[in-house]
Design an enzyme around this catalytic site. Structure first.
Site, PDB file in Angstrom:
ATOM      1  N   HIS A 147       0.842  -1.203   0.000  1.00 39.70           N
ATOM      2  CA  HIS A 147       0.000   0.000   0.000  1.00 39.70           C
ATOM      3  C   HIS A 147       0.877   1.253   0.000  1.00 39.70           C
ATOM      4  O   HIS A 147       0.660   2.179  -0.797  1.00 39.70           O
ATOM      5  CB  HIS A 147      -0.906  -0.026   1.238  1.00 39.70           C
ATOM      6  CG  HIS A 147      -1.757   1.201   1.403  1.00 39.70           C
ATOM      7  ND1 HIS A 147      -3.075   1.243   1.051  1.00 39.70           N
ATOM      8  CD2 HIS A 147      -1.463   2.436   1.872  1.00 39.70           C
ATOM      9  CE1 HIS A 147      -3.562   2.447   1.297  1.00 39.70           C
ATOM     10  NE2 HIS A 147      -2.591   3.193   1.804  1.00 39.70           N
ATOM     11  N   GLU A 148       1.882   1.282   0.892  1.00 39.09           N
ATOM     12  CA  GLU A 148       2.758   2.456   0.973  1.00 39.09           C
ATOM     13  C   GLU A 148       3.685   2.547  -0.238  1.00 39.09           C
ATOM     14  O   GLU A 148       4.017   3.636  -0.700  1.00 39.09           O
ATOM     15  CB  GLU A 148       3.577   2.414   2.262  1.00 39.09           C
ATOM     16  CG  GLU A 148       2.774   2.187   3.536  1.00 39.09           C
ATOM     17  CD  GLU A 148       1.659   3.195   3.746  1.00 39.09           C
ATOM     18  OE1 GLU A 148       1.644   4.245   3.062  1.00 39.09           O
ATOM     19  OE2 GLU A 148       0.780   2.940   4.576  1.00 39.09           O
ATOM     20  N   HIS A 151       2.048   4.432  -3.024  1.00 37.95           N
ATOM     21  CA  HIS A 151       2.165   5.878  -2.815  1.00 37.95           C
ATOM     22  C   HIS A 151       3.553   6.360  -3.236  1.00 37.95           C
ATOM     23  O   HIS A 151       3.695   7.346  -3.955  1.00 37.95           O
ATOM     24  CB  HIS A 151       1.988   6.217  -1.334  1.00 37.95           C
ATOM     25  CG  HIS A 151       0.581   6.142  -0.821  1.00 37.95           C
ATOM     26  ND1 HIS A 151      -0.469   6.790  -1.421  1.00 37.95           N
ATOM     27  CD2 HIS A 151       0.060   5.513   0.264  1.00 37.95           C
ATOM     28  CE1 HIS A 151      -1.586   6.561  -0.732  1.00 37.95           C
ATOM     29  NE2 HIS A 151      -1.280   5.774   0.289  1.00 37.95           N
ATOM     30  N   ASP A 158      -4.927   7.441  -1.479  1.00 38.32           N
ATOM     31  CA  ASP A 158      -5.823   6.579  -0.711  1.00 38.32           C
ATOM     32  C   ASP A 158      -7.231   6.587  -1.289  1.00 38.32           C
ATOM     33  O   ASP A 158      -7.708   7.607  -1.803  1.00 38.32           O
ATOM     34  CB  ASP A 158      -5.879   7.043   0.745  1.00 38.32           C
ATOM     35  CG  ASP A 158      -4.567   6.808   1.478  1.00 38.32           C
ATOM     36  OD1 ASP A 158      -3.970   5.739   1.260  1.00 38.32           O
ATOM     37  OD2 ASP A 158      -4.157   7.682   2.258  1.00 38.32           O
TER      38      ASP A 158
END
Length: 836
Positions: A147-148, A151, A158
């Protein structure tokens, strides 16, 4: 307390100048994980890092169609850890810091730039790595890592919104803000540790206490950027699953595109991802190398070619003198190399202690000749073993740019060319004061100097160190400098004008009170003039954003062209997030040349207001629905908003130099910037719109006109803006860029209760150049009624429980009533019998 929240960071672009994460075939390399020196030694942290990234690599491969994985990783441990580790080379701690205190153990990414652009770093804490109690709330570490990573590497955002967790859909249903809509669940309030049905506000949306609880067992595989904690989630949201209605950050920042679309079509890896073949077998596990660096090693590589003759070689000396005397820390090792046609070693590595600083200063070159062969200087620098950190000093139009780590706090860097007095005032705030230094650089003759402390104490040139060779005067304030306004006056003793510059540096007054800091950077270090560049300045104290600061950037070209820009933290134009302490502005007047960047925070009074906005990170999940029952997760890590009054303060920061190279014959002309903060409200039948005004050229000047349109259908306004209903804007007169615009109107058709409307704006300049269509604002006309809109039913077992309780209460009431009636009749009968 500092150690409890010491940070471990996965760093992007941390391996040195012009290096960063690379995609080598199907594998990502040059990834650096740096453990903050404040973290106590714990080998289990290293083991958990390895386990998280290994698991994350497997999950990444699955989510990306077997195309990419993590190939190799370096783990940089603190210099005070004992053990046998490999020696670090170029890897540094330049981005390692204590975490934002408000975030505690929440994983997040520092994401400053726009959709599809790489971010700064990933933040994890030791507690997140070591404490399994957080995994249910955020997800398995490997999934959270991916998830990170999305980014960090691909610039997606998000797919949830903690400020707007629910919204009205076009079919007038209340929906949780999520992607995809196939994620099922129910919403409740948690009161005294128990789940209760949500209350609703006067618009029939759930109140802010209401939270969405997903079903633990799901059928959908999307989406990583929404809720990686779900076992079924193994994919990024694609267009078929994507919820374009949700008011989440991904839709707001990426024009309602699905995360997978951004990754494959707009990210730094888009070309590779479209051509890479899926791996036919599982790749090897990531290769980990644990490294350590002890004392910092710096090599000054000095250009002494013919282009540096005259004032430039003098200023090179002065810049190097300031670095050696005031900036480089005790215990570091410094070597010096000069280059022109060939290169020579001026000084091998020397430890900074005792008389070493002045000895190195005395060896600085003062003559320039020959051609410019930088490669020879760099090569010799490596031979001197300056292989950990290096920077190159080069003068451009009388200024210098230095890539230097571990700067003290620079309060002032200013100059003037005058025949008389050069005066000014500098506030020294309560967070700094130790090792305060005033350094004056003059052109020909030493000026008369007068410096006054707030109490009236005076210092003149007799209290200063004078180096006639480098034309510098240096005043070291003993002890801790008094807080307050310091006044300085320099008088040019010559009859003709000469240039004088003043640099004031200081360090933290106390170990427990971090100073206000400023960091400056550009979004890129080279431009061909095809699109504007962006200036960023981060202002913080103890990594809590400083809000409401007045920040000015000066961009100075070697051609003599200069541009001053007031930077903004308003969430519009170049600024990605409002009130995050990162001030931004477009640099659109692009003229060829090499530029230096200097950012100043202008003196001001007031408290430093901490913001707890964490804009990019894994979602905290309050609990799940398991077999029809609510299962609560551990409480979310607390949020702390800090405020500190430091009085008047001033700061200066220097960024890296950058190059603009506009092709000959090309004139840069840009359309207005895209409006990114359009907002809509409705009162009765009147629509109220507000936004930040763009400019004639991105965010400079004034646009000619606005084209405002609306629709009842999101896809119409999103994909066919010209087919949406236009609004009469003849009474709307555009304001200058960065000012607030407000406009209201009555739609020409009646709007029914419960209808959701969508709005967008396109602006146009005098040359008929049009901006991109703005973000989409939506509003629902709502007249309260006795019955709320359609909502999801609570879980069956909860309904059964409620019905059971209700029945039990009813039965109990009946029993009580029966007994009461019987008792009354009995009493009456006894009374009548006694009377007979």
């Amino acid at each position: 307390m500092a150690k409890a929240f010491a940070v471990m960071l996965l760093l992007f672009n941390a391996l040195g100048l012009n290096t960063g994460i690379k995609l080598d075939g199907n594998g990502y390399t040059d990834i650096l994980v740096a453990i903050n020196p404040a973290v106590p030694q714990n080998e289990n942290i290293i083991n958990q890092i390895k386990a998280m990234i290994t698991s994350g690599s497997e999950y990444l491969l699955m989510a990306m169609d077997n195309k990419v994985f993590i190939k190799d990783v370096k783990i940089l441990v603190p210099p005070n850890w004992s053990g046998s580790y490999e020696k670090a080379r170029r890897e540094t701690y330049d981005k390692v810091k204590n975490p934002h205190p408000a975030y505690r153990d929440e994983p997040y990414v520092k994401q400053m730039k726009g959709c599809g652009e790489e971010s700064e770093y990933i933040h994890f804490t030791p507690n997140f790595l070591l404490n399994d109690n957080l995994l249910n709330a955020y997800g398995p570490r490997g999934k959270v890592f991916v998830h990170e990573w999305a980014h960090l590497r691909w610039g997606v955002f998000d797919e949830y919104n903690e400020k707007e967790p629910f919204y009205f859909s076009q079919n007038q249903q209340i929906q949780p803000t999520r992607c995809s809509t196939q994620v099922s669940g129910h919403w409740f309030e948690i009161i005294n540790g128990h789940a209760t049905l949500c209350r609703y506000d006067d618009t029939w949306l759930p109140t802010k206490e209401c939270q969405f609880f997903p079903d633990k067992d799901q059928k959908t595989s999307a989406s990583v950027m929404y809720m990686p904690s779900l076992d079924s989630v193994t994919a990024f949201c694609h267009e078929g699953d994507h919820n374009i209605e949700a008011p989440n950050t991904q839709n707001q920042k990426c024009d309602n595109k699905a995360t997978r679309t951004v990754i494959f079509q707009h990210s730094v890896d888009k070309d590779a991802l479209q051509t890479l073949k899926p791996l036919q077998s599982a790749p090897p596990a990531p290769k980990f190398t644990v490294i350590q660096r002890r004392s910092r090693v710096v090599c000054l590589i000095l250009d002494v070619s013919g282009s540096m003759q005259g004032q430039r070689i003098l200023r090179l000396q002065q810049a190097a003198t300031i670095f050696l005397r005031e900036i480089v820390e005790e215990g570091a090792y410094v070597g010096i190399v000069k280059f022109s046609t060939s290169a020579d070693i001026i000084s091998s590595l020397t430890k900074i202690e005792g008389y070493a600083r002045e000895s190195l200063i005395s060896k600085l070159p003062d003559t320039a000749s020959g051609s410019t062969n930088m490669c020879t200087g760099l090569k010799l620098g490596f031979e001197v073993r300056c292989i950990f950190t290096w920077f190159c000093l080069k003068l451009w139009a009388g200024t210098f740019t230095a890539l230097i780590l571990f700067f003290p706090v620079q309060l002032v860097s200013t100059g003037s060319s005058t025949t008389g007095w050069f005066n000014g005032t500098v506030p020294i705030d309560r967070t700094v004061g130790n090792s305060t230094t005033f350094t004056i650089i003059y052109e020909r003759s030493a000026p008369t100097v007068s410096i006054h402390a707030p109490s009236g104490s005076a210092y003149d040139q007799t209290r200063m160190t004078h180096n006639a060779a480098t034309k510098t005067l240096t005043l070291n304030i003993p002890g801790t400098a008094e807080p307050g306004d310091w006044r300085y006056s320099f008088f040019n003793t010559e009859s003709t004008a000469q240039a004088m510059t003043l640099t004031i540096t200081s360090r933290a007054a106390r170990d427990d009170v971090p100073p206000v800091m400023v960091k400056a950077q550009m979004n890129q270090l080279a431009s061909d003039g095809s699109k504007p560049m962006v200036v960023f300045a981060e202002v913080s104290q103890n990594h809590v954003p400083v809000l409401g600061a007045k920040v000015m950037a000066t961009l100075q070209s070697d051609t003599g062209y200069s541009e001053d820009l007031f930077l903004l933290d308003n969430g519009a134009g170049a600024d990605n997030f409002k009130n995050d302490g990162i001030y931004s502005r477009y640099f659109a007047k692009l003229i060829s040349g090499r530029y230096s960047l200097k950012v100043r925070v202008i003196p001001q009074e007031g408290a430093i207001r901490g913001s707890h906005n964490r804009n990019s990170g894994a979602l905290y999940v309050p609990g799940y629905i398991v077999d029809g029952k609510v299962q609560l997760n551990p409480q979310k890590p607390p949020v702390s908003v800090q405020s500190a009054d430091v009085g008047r303060f001033i700061r200066t920061a220097t960024g890296e130099s950058f190059v603009v190279n506009v092709p000959k014959g090309v004139t840069t002309k840009f359309p207005p910037a895209k409006i990114t903060d359009l907002r809509a409200k409705i009162q009765v039948d009147t629509i109220f719109l507000s936004w930040t005004a763009p400019g004639e050229d991105f965010d400079f000047g004034t646009v000619e006109s606005y084209d405002i349109r609306w629709s009842k259908h999101l896809k119409t306004i999103l994909y066919n803006f010209r087919n949406a209903t236009p609004v009469n804007t003849s009474a709307l007169h555009p304001q200058e860029a960065t000012l607030d615009e407000q406009f209201s109107f009555l739609p020409e058709v009646a709007i029914k209760n419960g209808t959701t409307l969508f709005f967008a704006i396109q602006s146009q300049d005098k040359q008929a150049l049009k901006s991109e269509v703005s973000n989409i604002a939506q509003v629902t006309k709502f007249v309260p009624s006795p019955k709320p809109p359609e909502i999801s039913e609570p879980p069956l077992k909860l309904i059964i429980s409620i019905v059971t309780i209700a029945c039990a209460v009813a039965i109990l009431a009946c029993i009580i009533a029966t007994i009461t009636v019987w008792a009354l009749k009995r009493k009456k009968a006894v009374k009548e019998s006694g009377g007979a």
